[in-house]
Design a protein around this motif. Structure first.
Motif, mmCIF file in Angstrom:
data_model
loop_
_atom_site.group_PDB
_atom_site.id
_atom_site.type_symbol
_atom_site.label_atom_id
_atom_site.label_comp_id
_atom_site.label_asym_id
_atom_site.label_seq_id
_atom_site.Cartn_x
_atom_site.Cartn_y
_atom_site.Cartn_z
ATOM 1 N N ALA A 174 -2.330 1.031 -13.085
ATOM 2 C CA ALA A 174 -2.710 2.044 -12.092
ATOM 3 C C ALA A 174 -3.705 1.472 -11.085
ATOM 4 O O ALA A 174 -3.650 1.800 -9.889
ATOM 5 C CB ALA A 174 -3.307 3.259 -12.796
ATOM 6 N N LYS A 175 -4.594 0.629 -11.533
ATOM 7 C CA LYS A 175 -5.602 0.084 -10.628
ATOM 8 C C LYS A 175 -4.977 -0.783 -9.538
ATOM 9 O O LYS A 175 -5.559 -0.926 -8.459
ATOM 10 C CB LYS A 175 -6.631 -0.727 -11.419
ATOM 11 N N GLU A 176 -3.800 -1.352 -9.818
ATOM 12 C CA GLU A 176 -3.142 -2.201 -8.832
ATOM 13 C C GLU A 176 -2.100 -1.440 -8.012
ATOM 14 O O GLU A 176 -1.848 -1.781 -6.848
ATOM 15 C CB GLU A 176 -2.445 -3.390 -9.523
ATOM 16 N N THR A 177 -1.500 -0.402 -8.587
ATOM 17 C CA THR A 177 -0.365 0.259 -7.911
ATOM 18 C C THR A 177 -0.718 1.595 -7.259
ATOM 19 O O THR A 177 0.032 2.071 -6.410
ATOM 20 C CB THR A 177 0.771 0.495 -8.918
ATOM 21 N N ILE A 178 -1.835 2.212 -7.666
ATOM 22 C CA ILE A 178 -2.198 3.522 -7.117
ATOM 23 C C ILE A 178 -3.436 3.374 -6.242
ATOM 24 O O ILE A 178 -4.445 2.799 -6.658
ATOM 25 C CB ILE A 178 -2.468 4.540 -8.249
ATOM 26 N N LYS A 179 -3.328 3.900 -5.035
ATOM 27 C CA LYS A 179 -4.457 3.812 -4.089
ATOM 28 C C LYS A 179 -5.090 5.187 -3.923
ATOM 29 O O LYS A 179 -4.408 6.175 -3.659
ATOM 30 C CB LYS A 179 -3.980 3.303 -2.732
ATOM 31 N N ILE A 180 -6.403 5.237 -4.108
ATOM 32 C CA ILE A 180 -7.177 6.461 -3.905
ATOM 33 C C ILE A 180 -8.083 6.252 -2.699
ATOM 34 O O ILE A 180 -8.874 5.313 -2.657
ATOM 35 C CB ILE A 180 -8.009 6.802 -5.154
ATOM 36 N N HIS A 181 -7.935 7.124 -1.698
ATOM 37 C CA HIS A 181 -8.758 6.992 -0.489
ATOM 38 C C HIS A 181 -10.240 7.126 -0.823
ATOM 39 O O HIS A 181 -11.057 6.318 -0.396
ATOM 40 C CB HIS A 181 -8.367 8.062 0.534
ATOM 41 N N ARG A 182 -10.578 8.187 -1.565
ATOM 42 C CA ARG A 182 -11.977 8.404 -1.930
ATOM 43 C C ARG A 182 -12.037 9.374 -3.106
ATOM 44 O O ARG A 182 -11.116 10.134 -3.357
ATOM 45 C CB ARG A 182 -12.775 8.964 -0.745
ATOM 46 N N ALA A 183 -13.171 9.361 -3.791
ATOM 47 C CA ALA A 183 -13.395 10.258 -4.927
ATOM 48 C C ALA A 183 -14.888 10.498 -5.058
ATOM 49 O O ALA A 183 -15.701 9.595 -4.796
ATOM 50 C CB ALA A 183 -12.831 9.656 -6.216
#
Length: 275
Positions: A174-183
């Motif tokens: 998930a850390k490589e394939t999923i992008k989170i704009h902000r949290a």
């Protein structure tokens, strides 16, 4: 990003009930439609200001007429007791009573128009806020740093969310394939309460893949969609009705702030809806 949230665990519709969006990009036509809607809301708010000014002026005039009518009624009673009728005053009283009734009817009409416009504006604003939260998910139970002088950074919240997605929800890499704009955390900081984290995903399919894996989470962790406060209040009212329908072996599920029972939209009683 809206910071209102409810730390409740919500069961969401299955993929067969809520179709995934085919595209994650906002087209120029959609952006133009959104701008036009904001313009309409601005026009309605301007109309509301004019209506409120009219109501204020009419109310002042209404109070003056009401006082005058009361004074005339006292005089009328005195004249009636003494049997000295003054036809001119009586006609004038009747005329002003007629004006008084007309003003009251006018005010009632304006109030109804204002209620309708307020409802439309609130609905449009809620819809826009809901669309702005479309790519968001709320994560509950993720441990929070308790040092009030050294609070978590947004980047740390992103790392914690991705760690939960990868280790607790079974989504590999998930850390490589999923992008989170902000949290970031939402709600007022407290030494005795763990605040939820709201995460905005870069891509809607990634958000859906994470949301649909919510059943893999075990307490104290949880995940849910983010909705505006108005929608959350509606969902709180609808959830008990949905559960009762399921007890009766009916198919019942909630989509945003709409309840469907046996594939038919449930209509709330007007009193509950207007509270």
């Amino acid at each position: 990003m809206n910071q209102s949230a409810s730390p409740s665990f919500t069961q969401f519709p299955t993929q067969s009930q809520v179709p995934l969006t085919s595209s994650v990009f906002v087209t120029s036509d959609q952006f133009s439609a959104l701008i036009q809607r904001l313009d309409r809301i601005d026009n309605k708010l301007t109309q509301l200001d004019g209506i409120q000014s009219s109501v204020k002026a009419i109310t002042v005039r209404l109070d003056q007429i009401d006082k005058w009518v009361n004074d005339m009624e006292v005089k009328f009673k005195d004249i009636e007791r003494s049997r000295e009728y003054d036809s001119k005053n009586i006609d004038e009283i009747k005329k002003n009573n007629s004006q008084f009734d007309a003003l009251k009817a006018n005010i009632r009409q304006i109030e109804e128009q204002q209620k309708t416009m307020n409802t439309e504006v609130r609905h449009d604003i809620t819809d826009i806020r809901s669309r702005s939260m479309r790519d968001n998910l709320l994560f509950f139970g993720i441990p929070e740093v308790r040092d009030s002088e050294n609070r978590e950074k947004d980047s740390e919240c992103v790392d914690k969310v991705l760690h939960i997605i990868e280790t607790k929800m079974g989504i590999e890499s998930a850390k490589e394939t999923i992008k989170i704009h902000r949290a970031h955390r939402i709600g007022k900081y407290s030494q005795h309460k763990t605040r939820p984290i709201v995460a905005k995903f870069a891509y809607f399919p990634d958000r859906e893949r994470v949301r649909q894996s919510y059943k893999k989470l075990e307490r104290p962790y949880g995940v849910s969609q983010q909705y505006p406060p108005e929608m959350m209040e509606t969902r709180k009212r609808l959830i008990p009705i949905m559960l009762e329908a399921r007890k009766q072996q009916k198919e019942a599920y909630i989509v945003c702030d709409k309840l469907y029972i046996n594939r038919t939209l449930y209509q709330e009683p007007s009193q509950s809806r207007n509270r």
